[in-house]
Write a protein that holds these residues in place. Sequence first.
Motif, PDB file in Angstrom:
ATOM      1  N   TYR A  21       1.010  -1.155   0.111  1.00 57.47           N
ATOM      2  CA  TYR A  21       0.225   0.089   0.236  1.00 57.47           C
ATOM      3  C   TYR A  21       0.905   1.162  -0.104  1.00 57.47           C
ATOM      4  N   ASP A  22       0.552   2.005  -1.001  1.00 56.02           N
ATOM      5  CA  ASP A  22       1.460   3.279  -1.143  1.00 56.02           C
ATOM      6  C   ASP A  22       0.765   4.396  -1.381  1.00 56.02           C
ATOM      7  N   GLY A  23       1.270   5.653  -1.691  1.00 54.38           N
ATOM      8  CA  GLY A  23       0.513   6.758  -1.831  1.00 54.38           C
ATOM      9  C   GLY A  23       1.453   8.116  -2.297  1.00 54.38           C
ATOM     10  N   MET A  24       1.110   8.916  -3.016  1.00 55.04           N
ATOM     11  CA  MET A  24       1.916  10.058  -3.439  1.00 55.04           C
ATOM     12  C   MET A  24       2.411  10.871  -1.927  1.00 55.04           C
ATOM     13  N   GLY A  72      -5.243  18.194  -8.048  1.00 54.46           N
ATOM     14  CA  GLY A  72      -6.270  17.933  -7.323  1.00 54.46           C
ATOM     15  C   GLY A  72      -6.206  18.356  -5.925  1.00 54.46           C
ATOM     16  N   PHE A  73      -4.895  18.222  -5.434  1.00 52.59           N
ATOM     17  CA  PHE A  73      -4.710  18.586  -3.971  1.00 52.59           C
ATOM     18  C   PHE A  73      -4.614  19.979  -3.858  1.00 52.59           C
ATOM     19  N   SER A  74      -3.904  20.728  -4.656  1.00 55.23           N
ATOM     20  CA  SER A  74      -3.937  22.113  -4.500  1.00 55.23           C
ATOM     21  C   SER A  74      -5.129  22.830  -4.675  1.00 55.23           C
ATOM     22  N   ARG A  75      -6.175  22.252  -5.686  1.00 52.69           N
ATOM     23  CA  ARG A  75      -7.505  22.820  -5.636  1.00 52.69           C
ATOM     24  C   ARG A  75      -8.214  22.564  -4.293  1.00 52.69           C
ATOM     25  N   ARG A  76      -8.096  21.406  -3.918  1.00 53.95           N
ATOM     26  CA  ARG A  76      -8.953  21.217  -2.712  1.00 53.95           C
ATOM     27  C   ARG A  76      -8.497  21.971  -1.412  1.00 53.95           C
ATOM     28  N   LEU A 102       7.715  13.575   3.561  1.00 54.00           N
ATOM     29  CA  LEU A 102       6.406  13.927   4.607  1.00 54.00           C
ATOM     30  C   LEU A 102       5.551  12.872   4.865  1.00 54.00           C
ATOM     31  N   PRO A 103       4.928  12.726   6.181  1.00 51.58           N
ATOM     32  CA  PRO A 103       4.006  11.553   6.229  1.00 51.58           C
ATOM     33  C   PRO A 103       2.723  11.415   5.609  1.00 51.58           C
ATOM     34  N   GLU A 104       2.572  12.687   5.205  1.00 52.76           N
ATOM     35  CA  GLU A 104       0.949  12.731   4.763  1.00 52.76           C
ATOM     36  C   GLU A 104       1.133  12.397   3.275  1.00 52.76           C
ATOM     37  N   ILE A 105       0.125  11.555   2.909  1.00 51.18           N
ATOM     38  CA  ILE A 105      -0.036  11.225   1.424  1.00 51.18           C
ATOM     39  C   ILE A 105      -1.231  11.760   0.836  1.00 51.18           C
ATOM     40  N   ILE A 106      -1.387  11.853  -0.623  1.00 52.16           N
ATOM     41  CA  ILE A 106      -2.238  12.621  -1.238  1.00 52.16           C
ATOM     42  C   ILE A 106      -2.983  11.628  -2.132  1.00 52.16           C
ATOM     43  N   SER A 107      -2.502  10.575  -2.306  1.00 50.86           N
ATOM     44  CA  SER A 107      -3.351   9.670  -3.365  1.00 50.86           C
ATOM     45  C   SER A 107      -3.266   8.213  -2.875  1.00 50.86           C
ATOM     46  N   SER A 108      -3.876   7.398  -3.394  1.00 55.11           N
ATOM     47  CA  SER A 108      -4.152   5.982  -3.112  1.00 55.11           C
ATOM     48  C   SER A 108      -3.292   5.122  -4.267  1.00 55.11           C
ATOM     49  N   GLU A 109      -2.114   4.506  -3.742  1.00 59.75           N
ATOM     50  CA  GLU A 109      -1.406   3.792  -4.811  1.00 59.75           C
ATOM     51  C   GLU A 109      -1.047   2.410  -4.402  1.00 59.75           C
TER      52      GLU A 109
END
Length: 364
Positions: A144-147, A186-190, A242-249
């Motif tokens: 399980y990964d993420g950007m 998407g992240f920058s807009r949200r 950074l610990p925060e992820i912005i997508s589901s990979e």
Amino acid sequence: MRRSLAAFGMAALLAGPALAQAQTQTQPPRPQAARAQAAPARVSTIDQVKARGTLVCGVNGVLPGFSAPDPQGVMRGFDADFCRAIAAAVLGDAAKVRFVNQATAEAGLEALGNRQIDLLVRNTTATMSRDSNRPVTAGPIIFYDGMSFLVPRSLGISSPRHLGGKTICWAGAEGQQGGAEENLTGFSRRHSITWTVKRFDTQPQVVAAMNSGECQAFAADGGALAARRVTDFAEPGNWSVLPEIISSEPLVPWVRAGDEQWRDMIFWAAHALIGAEAFGVTSQNLPQNLTNSDWRVRRLLGTESDLGRGFNLPNTWAARMIAAVGNYGEMFERNLGRQSIIGMDRGVNDQWTRGGLIYAIPTQ
């Protein structure tokens, strides 16, 4: 008596493929799933691999921790070990793998669809568009990964929400559908963030741009960034992921569509490795567990089951994998975790009983 039985069982397990194959029963092939994109399978992949005597596995090949050559030229990493596990299951020998580097995930999927490789294990995300538009299909989630973002520690930030006004760089093909650029936009807009996004063709170009100060953040999958931090940067301590992820990979192995026997075998191979960790079965204590009092363990290891028949494999196929590469946790720790230079925490890739998302489907 238990010790002698275990020793005898281990000797039989590690005997040559010819002996194991002689004990295998076969069954008629399963009906192939209807799939418009896939040509009818003439010969099952398992039979092709057996006839060839080698598993051809597509990998990244240049990403330490997942797949990259060691100083002796031997391919190492979590993905490489998964390939070896499959070779051990099918051929009785984890060394019978030919690794073929794939420059991009898209190139790997193309090579798989064109039958140039048997299996793609290249830290490749499962997406609907990839699964539906090619003669390939996604296997089980094995990581399980993420950007995420790699940044200089000197910035003193702990979240991508604090990257406003910075230049965010990523590597990949221009116009890549569903890729990094869409995630960043998407992240920058949200979150109403204004930043500059810059694309490079290759990961090393981004590393150079980070070192020069042209980029203030490197956007990529968190697992890849953890590896690159310690292998591509001269002073890893000056950088943080950074610990925060912005997508589901969700990263999966890929197989050709239409060969359900091969797809099922890959699926259950992953869950056997995960299940072995849950039961506490390791490469070191495997001999003792061949006569474990828990019938579920004996069934997993093939000493009390007929679970190889449907795959045209010996019933000890899962035990072969564990003997060769260990269980899921051993693979993770050796290549990505605390036993490796990468030093990743298990996090969501830990067993569900320890707060992670890894959960084995029962082999019953």
